[in-house]
Design a protein around this motif. Sequence first.
Motif, mmCIF file in Angstrom:
data_model
loop_
_atom_site.group_PDB
_atom_site.id
_atom_site.type_symbol
_atom_site.label_atom_id
_atom_site.label_comp_id
_atom_site.label_asym_id
_atom_site.label_seq_id
_atom_site.Cartn_x
_atom_site.Cartn_y
_atom_site.Cartn_z
ATOM 1 N N GLU A 31 -8.691 -8.553 2.104
ATOM 2 C CA GLU A 31 -9.130 -7.930 3.089
ATOM 3 C C GLU A 31 -10.358 -7.890 3.713
ATOM 4 N N GLN A 32 -11.413 -8.048 2.610
ATOM 5 C CA GLN A 32 -12.684 -8.176 2.808
ATOM 6 C C GLN A 32 -12.968 -9.421 3.532
ATOM 7 N N PRO A 72 -5.737 -8.554 -3.327
ATOM 8 C CA PRO A 72 -5.607 -7.987 -2.042
ATOM 9 C C PRO A 72 -7.106 -7.571 -1.667
ATOM 10 N N LYS A 73 -7.895 -6.970 -2.413
ATOM 11 C CA LYS A 73 -9.275 -6.511 -1.919
ATOM 12 C C LYS A 73 -9.904 -7.640 -1.482
ATOM 13 N N GLN A 74 -9.848 -8.928 -1.917
ATOM 14 C CA GLN A 74 -10.744 -9.816 -1.537
ATOM 15 C C GLN A 74 -10.159 -10.482 -0.292
ATOM 16 N N GLN A 76 -7.680 -7.785 -7.870
ATOM 17 C CA GLN A 76 -8.742 -8.136 -7.200
ATOM 18 C C GLN A 76 -8.259 -9.207 -5.767
ATOM 19 N N ASN A 132 -3.436 2.876 -1.408
ATOM 20 C CA ASN A 132 -3.853 2.256 -2.325
ATOM 21 C C ASN A 132 -2.738 1.175 -2.703
ATOM 22 N N TRP A 133 -3.272 0.098 -3.247
ATOM 23 C CA TRP A 133 -2.248 -0.933 -3.288
ATOM 24 C C TRP A 133 -1.445 -0.832 -4.919
ATOM 25 N N LYS A 149 0.748 -1.105 0.028
ATOM 26 C CA LYS A 149 -0.049 0.001 0.029
ATOM 27 C C LYS A 149 0.863 1.347 -0.016
#
Length: 356
Positions: free
Chosen positions: A291-292, A287-289, A285, A233-234, A228
């Motif tokens: 963290e969710q 990193p976002k998945q 997709q 942001n990644w 990040k």
Amino acid sequence: MSTKLGILTLDPQTQQEFFHEIGKRARKYDIELFLFSPLNIVPASHKVEGYCFHSDINEWKQSQFSLPLYLYDRCIYEEDSKSKNAKRVVSWLKSRSDTTFLGYGLPNKWVLYEELKNNPLISPYLVETTKASLPEKIISKLSADHPIILKPIDGNRSAIYSIEQIENNVLVKTTRAEKVVAKSFESMADCKQWLEIILRKHIYLMQRKLNNVNKNNQPYALRMLLQKDHAGNWHEVTRKIRVGDKNGLLTNTSENIYTYEGLKKQFPHFNVTYIENEIDEIIAQLPKQLEQTFHPLFELEVDIILANDQSIWIIDINSKPKMISADKIETNRLEQLIEAPLAYCQFLSTSKNGLI
């Protein structure tokens, strides 16, 4: 008032060059930097025995200080009692409301797989994985056409094994002291006995062995480092090719690292546009998945196999990347890599204080 950031490591006396370089840039971000082991926290007072970086002389000095608000966890655990105790302390720190970690890490590889296999955006890139619970289960999956890989569930430095049936024999390969070691069993019964021994020591996961060797019969994989930035942001920091020994295994001890461009030269028949589009989608997709599904993260090391049939597979995800030596990173990327913990800590601090 400066922000306090503590780097957690099991061996603060061995002050790695990477930590020193972070220290040299801390003043730029108005950050006071500390280095200490989780085992050096005094429970009653929450005071810490460790090191403080003095920007005026660019050196670490031994010091006692209060527990910093922000923590960067770089503890690499083994299986000794020191590691187990430190892991418990870090878990306690993560549960506290008055400390904030840059990244909260990921669970073991089995929990990770079980969650991600249900994600339609990620599951197409996952190799089918099962727990290697019994020798009979492993042997039942083995055939001349289907060699398998055993890897430890927790991603520690336990051995990774390749198991292959060759006529009536079973060939097992692993890596020890960066050397390929092979053992042949003349019967399934002998192999079963060996499997019973290793399964008593560790919990392993089982996957089919992918065909990913170059023209020199060396296994290879793509390793990407994601972090990040100052805005949370990644970004992709590096993209490298790791290459194992000839006829050997690709493990986390494989130190042969080449540029991504070198892969294109070795495999000119690859559809590079297709491959790069798929990898870009994974980066967008994954990193976002994660963290969710799990917890906030700061950095990720992602290993991807580009099989000889051009299929793409995520084979490992690590929230504590192994630091690549400076001579293997492009100069323009090196500064970004070093400053990333400071920049993201500053972002967290300003966000916490309502400044952005």
